[in-house]
Design a protein around this motif. Structure first.
Motif, PDB file in Angstrom:
ATOM      1  N   GLN A  16      -2.725  84.043  52.874  1.00 51.19           N
ATOM      2  CA  GLN A  16      -1.280  84.167  53.091  1.00 51.19           C
ATOM      3  C   GLN A  16      -1.029  84.321  54.582  1.00 51.19           C
ATOM      4  OE1 GLN A  16      -0.242  87.587  50.597  1.00 51.19           O
ATOM      5  NE2 GLN A  16       0.144  86.193  48.894  1.00 51.19           N
ATOM      6  N   PHE A  45       1.890  85.103  57.590  1.00 49.74           N
ATOM      7  CA  PHE A  45       3.237  85.589  57.883  1.00 49.74           C
ATOM      8  C   PHE A  45       3.564  85.291  59.334  1.00 49.74           C
ATOM      9  CE2 PHE A  45       1.842  87.821  54.171  1.00 49.74           C
ATOM     10  CZ  PHE A  45       2.993  87.893  53.369  1.00 49.74           C
ATOM     11  N   SER A  99       8.726  87.239  60.491  1.00 51.37           N
ATOM     12  CA  SER A  99       8.404  88.031  59.296  1.00 51.37           C
ATOM     13  C   SER A  99       7.716  89.350  59.638  1.00 51.37           C
ATOM     14  CB  SER A  99       7.502  87.220  58.359  1.00 51.37           C
ATOM     15  OG  SER A  99       8.024  85.937  58.168  1.00 51.37           O
ATOM     16  N   ARG A 152       9.853  95.334  59.119  1.00 50.80           N
ATOM     17  CA  ARG A 152       9.395  94.071  58.500  1.00 50.80           C
ATOM     18  C   ARG A 152       7.902  94.113  58.201  1.00 50.80           C
ATOM     19  NH1 ARG A 152      13.327  89.549  61.308  1.00 50.80           N
ATOM     20  NH2 ARG A 152      15.110  90.148  60.021  1.00 50.80           N
ATOM     21  N   VAL A 168       6.264  93.461  54.594  1.00 52.64           N
ATOM     22  CA  VAL A 168       5.173  92.504  54.358  1.00 52.64           C
ATOM     23  C   VAL A 168       4.001  93.231  53.691  1.00 52.64           C
ATOM     24  CG1 VAL A 168       3.412  91.128  55.554  1.00 52.64           C
ATOM     25  CG2 VAL A 168       5.810  90.847  56.159  1.00 52.64           C
ATOM     26  N   LYS A 177       4.612  93.617  50.071  1.00 54.20           N
ATOM     27  CA  LYS A 177       4.433  92.339  49.369  1.00 54.20           C
ATOM     28  C   LYS A 177       2.938  92.077  49.123  1.00 54.20           C
ATOM     29  CE  LYS A 177       6.703  87.866  50.041  1.00 54.20           C
ATOM     30  NZ  LYS A 177       7.840  87.923  49.175  1.00 54.20           N
ATOM     31  N   PHE A 195       4.318  82.135  54.608  1.00 56.29           N
ATOM     32  CA  PHE A 195       5.565  82.884  54.438  1.00 56.29           C
ATOM     33  C   PHE A 195       6.341  82.829  55.748  1.00 56.29           C
ATOM     34  CE2 PHE A 195       2.897  84.652  51.136  1.00 56.29           C
ATOM     35  CZ  PHE A 195       3.792  84.845  50.070  1.00 56.29           C
ATOM     36  N   THR A 196       7.632  82.472  55.648  1.00 56.47           N
ATOM     37  CA  THR A 196       8.408  82.323  56.877  1.00 56.47           C
ATOM     38  C   THR A 196       9.854  82.772  56.669  1.00 56.47           C
ATOM     39  OG1 THR A 196       8.951  80.731  58.629  1.00 56.47           O
ATOM     40  CG2 THR A 196       8.831  79.843  56.394  1.00 56.47           C
ATOM     41  N   ASP A 197      10.709  82.481  57.671  1.00 57.42           N
ATOM     42  CA  ASP A 197      12.079  83.008  57.624  1.00 57.42           C
ATOM     43  C   ASP A 197      13.077  82.049  56.983  1.00 57.42           C
ATOM     44  OD1 ASP A 197      12.103  81.111  59.604  1.00 57.42           O
ATOM     45  OD2 ASP A 197      12.755  82.432  61.211  1.00 57.42           O
ATOM     46  N   SER A 204       9.593  81.886  51.353  1.00 61.00           N
ATOM     47  CA  SER A 204      10.301  82.904  52.110  1.00 61.00           C
ATOM     48  C   SER A 204       9.570  84.242  52.111  1.00 61.00           C
ATOM     49  CB  SER A 204      11.693  83.089  51.505  1.00 61.00           C
ATOM     50  OG  SER A 204      12.282  84.245  52.032  1.00 61.00           O
ATOM     51  N   SER A 205       9.599  84.907  53.260  1.00 60.17           N
ATOM     52  CA  SER A 205       9.036  86.261  53.354  1.00 60.17           C
ATOM     53  C   SER A 205       9.952  87.282  52.696  1.00 60.17           C
ATOM     54  CB  SER A 205       8.882  86.663  54.822  1.00 60.17           C
ATOM     55  OG  SER A 205       7.886  85.914  55.429  1.00 60.17           O
ATOM     56  N   TRP A 206      11.212  86.893  52.469  1.00 62.89           N
ATOM     57  CA  TRP A 206      12.199  87.895  52.015  1.00 62.89           C
ATOM     58  C   TRP A 206      12.397  87.888  50.505  1.00 62.89           C
ATOM     59  CZ3 TRP A 206      11.441  88.916  56.745  1.00 62.89           C
ATOM     60  CH2 TRP A 206      11.786  88.077  57.794  1.00 62.89           C
TER      61      TRP A 206
END
Ligand code: ADP
Ligand code: ASP
Ligand code: MG
Length: 594
Positions: free
Chosen positions: A6, A8, A12, A18, A22, A25, A176-178, A234-236
């Motif tokens: 994974q 980030f 992220s 943040r 993370v 997660k 994982f990104t914004d 998405s990281s969110w």
């Protein structure tokens, strides 16, 4: 239970909150029983800030020292994330690129990965630890025998992640990104951009190299070549994002992870005809009118190439199958009657193409292709370049000779060579995404000889300086002495170096000189369905014409169409094309659920 890599990105892990999010997660995923290798970028804008810091001391800092400096950014985030994970009761250990065994070439600032030594990682995973790896960095052995820190180039953490996934044969590599995944275009430029649930690595390679910065092109290359399942999400949220597909599964060779043979296909298509319209007016709507008329009459156009030349008029050249030549000729003549200009046609041509991942990112490859043809005395009538394919249109009688020479030059085997293959892409969307690259400059070299070896010489001179050129367009018109102009685009930051690299060559061609064009932006449409759907180019030109945007240069390849427009009109052009192909609404219409 699965082994997952994974990654980030900077946003992220941009703040302590943040990083904690993370960590939560990751903890959830770990508690489900997965084995995890986590790659992180530097926090927020750290890499930019460190670069600026160096720039306040020197305009030209040594690359080795820049690598030493920039690699610290990732070291901060791996330690903080590891601390956050341990705080949650998850056993995690941070590792630098060197510690984890990411071995690269020695080229500071843009090193390619040769090997990932997986033993340390596997040992830690077998102890049940989450391994948090610094992205963007690796190590190489210097001539003095010391271990040097190298970096992979901006955005390179994606490549670190896919390289680790390749070496560990991970089930999936998750980026994982914004943003929610890969969208039909950059949502910062067009707010109606929609998520693409799937797309092929070839399409992503084109988009990534044309300005869709959501993935590092080299990460996509690796995923394509080694068949890594790549997901951008998405990281969110827990949404699934975009899955990238690839049919390849190359085993890891001894040649180095990122150095493996980039060319893996060669094809020859004969019975092609070239139609050239020279000295047509340089104003919006001309290309749209011409290609719409051809499309209405059912003529399937393959390559299209256009550049503005002296006197501010255009040359437009395109190819069709030989059997469509007379129809295409008639339509072109009727268009020329209205707008003025000259027609040149030629049948008995063939298209010879090499394909692979990351071709234009390695400037030596196009140079080798052109050089191989020139050594056999084969003149190149047209060139079409893209990240996954470079094509040359040549005299069909020389097709077999060219094919043999190229297959030897790139050491291709029988199974990689295709003659007159079937058209691909039916059932796929003609345009899946639109990208823009504002970092390009247009250059034309005027008065170059029209003989074998010209494109090879230009390309080789630039390749020796590490410069990739793109959208190579040879003018249709000839000067009185038989010479032509060649236009191309390259990265703005390479302009000065290109000037220096080309000057010894231009000195050998009497009358040849370099002309830098105005500030430009390249806007491109990409879709795997393009080869099977006539009229896509006409629709893209119409989108721009409706927005009253003039096209300075057109260069198409199999699954992409690129138009160069003035810098000031770049975003408007991207929006016009995105809206014309209804990309903002298409998923809603298809009722796709996430
Ligand atoms: P990270 O720091 O996570 O690596 P990047 O900034 O490198 O993130 O990449 C994500 C950004 O890419 C998005 O914020 C978006 O503005 C940009 N982008 C450009 N083209 C696209 C596209 N087609 N789809 C999604 N994002 C895109
Ligand atoms: N930190 C590096 C950069 O900003 C690498 C990355 O984020 O992928 O380019
Ligand atoms: Mg990135």
């Amino acid at each position: 239970m699965a082994l997952l890599v994974q990654k980030f990105g900077g946003t992220s892990v941009g703040s302590v909150d943040r990083i904690k999010a993370v960590a939560n997660k990751i903890a959830t995923c770990k508690e489900l029983g997965n084995e995890l290798v986590v790659v992180v970028s530097a926090m927020g804008q750290t890499t930019d800030e460190l670069t600026n810091l160096a720039q306040t001391i020197s305009k030209n800092p040594p690359q080795r020292e820049m690598d030493m400096l920039l690699s610290t950014g990732e070291q901060v985030s791996i330690a903080l994330l590891s601390i956050a994970l341990n705080e949650l009761g998850i056993q995690a250990v941070s590792m630098t690129g060197a510690q984890v065994g990411i071995v690269t070439e020695s080229a500071h600032g843009r090193a390619r990965i040769l090997e990932v030594r997986t033993e340390p990682l596997k040992a830690l995973l077998s102890e049940g630890k989450v391994v948090v790896v610094a992205g963007f960095q690796g190590t190489s052995l210097s001539s003095r025998g010391t271990a040097e820190i190298t970096t992979l180039g901006r955005g390179g953490s994606d490549t670190s992640a896919v390289a680790l996934a390749t070496a560990l044969e991970a089930e999936t590599c998750e980026i994982f990104t914004d943003v929610p995944g890969v969208l039909t275009t950059d949502p910062r430029k067009e707010s109606s951009a929609q998520l693409m649930p799937t797309l092929s690595c070839d399409e992503m390679l084109e988009l990534a190299s044309l300005g869709a910065a959501v993935l590092h092109p080299r990460a996509v290359e690796l995923a394509r070549n080694y068949g890594v399942t790549l997901r951008v999400r998405s990281s969110w949220t827990d949404d699934l994002g975009t899955i990238l597909t690839s049919s390849n599964r190359r085993s890891q060779g001894r040649e180095g992870l990122e150095l493996g043979r980039p060319v893996d296909g060669l094809e020859l298509i004969d019975k092609q005809a070239v139609i050239g319209l020279a000295h047509v007016p340089d104003k919006p709507g001309i290309a749209a009118d011409l290609f719409e008329k051809l499309s209405v009459e059912g003529v399937n156009v393959d390559l299209i190439i256009q550049a503005t030349h002296e006197g501010n008029s255009n040359d437009i050249t395109f190819t069709v199958e030989e059997k469509e030549l007379s129809k295409a000729k008639k339509i072109s003549q009727s268009v020329l009657q209205e707008i003025g200009g000259e027609l040149v046609t030629q049948n008995g041509m063939a298209k010879l193409s090499i394909s692979g991942a990351g071709i234009m990112g390695r400037p030596g490859i196009a140079a080798t292709l052109f050089d191989t043809l020139s050594r056999k005395g084969i003149n190149i009538r047209l060139i079409a370049t893209s990240e996954v394919k470079v094509s040359c249109v040549i005299d069909a009688s020389l097709g077999a000779k060219g094919l043999r020479a190229i297959s030897e030059a790139f050491e291709l085997n029988e199974s990689q060579i295709k003659i007159n293959p079937e058209i691909t892409g039916s059932g796929e969307p003609e345009v899946r995404g639109v990208a823009m690259d504002p970092d390009q400059a247009q250059v034309s070299v005027q008065g170059v000889p029209d003989k074998p070896g010209t494109a090879a010489a230009l390309c080789s001179a630039l390749a020796e300086s590490g410069i990739s050129l793109d959208a190579i367009v040879q003018s249709e018109r000839q000067q009185k002495d038989g010479s032509r102009d060649i236009s191309f685009t390259l990265k703005k930051c390479d302009l000065m170096q290109a000037d220096n690299a080309l000057s010894p060559l231009l000195a050998k061609w009497p009358g040849a000189h370099l002309k830098n064009g105005p500030a430009i932006t390249r806007v491109s449409a990409v879709g795997a369905g393009m080869p099977a759907k006539p009229g896509t180019a006409a629709r893209m030109f119409r989108a721009l014409a409706n927005a009253k945007i003039n096209i300075a240069l057109i260069a198409t390849s199999e699954i992409r169409i690129s138009c160069v427009v003035s810098e000031a009109e770049g975003i408007r052009a991207l929006q016009a094309v995105h809206n014309y192909f209804e990309l903002g609404n298409s998923l809603e219409k298809q009722n796709i659920q996430y």
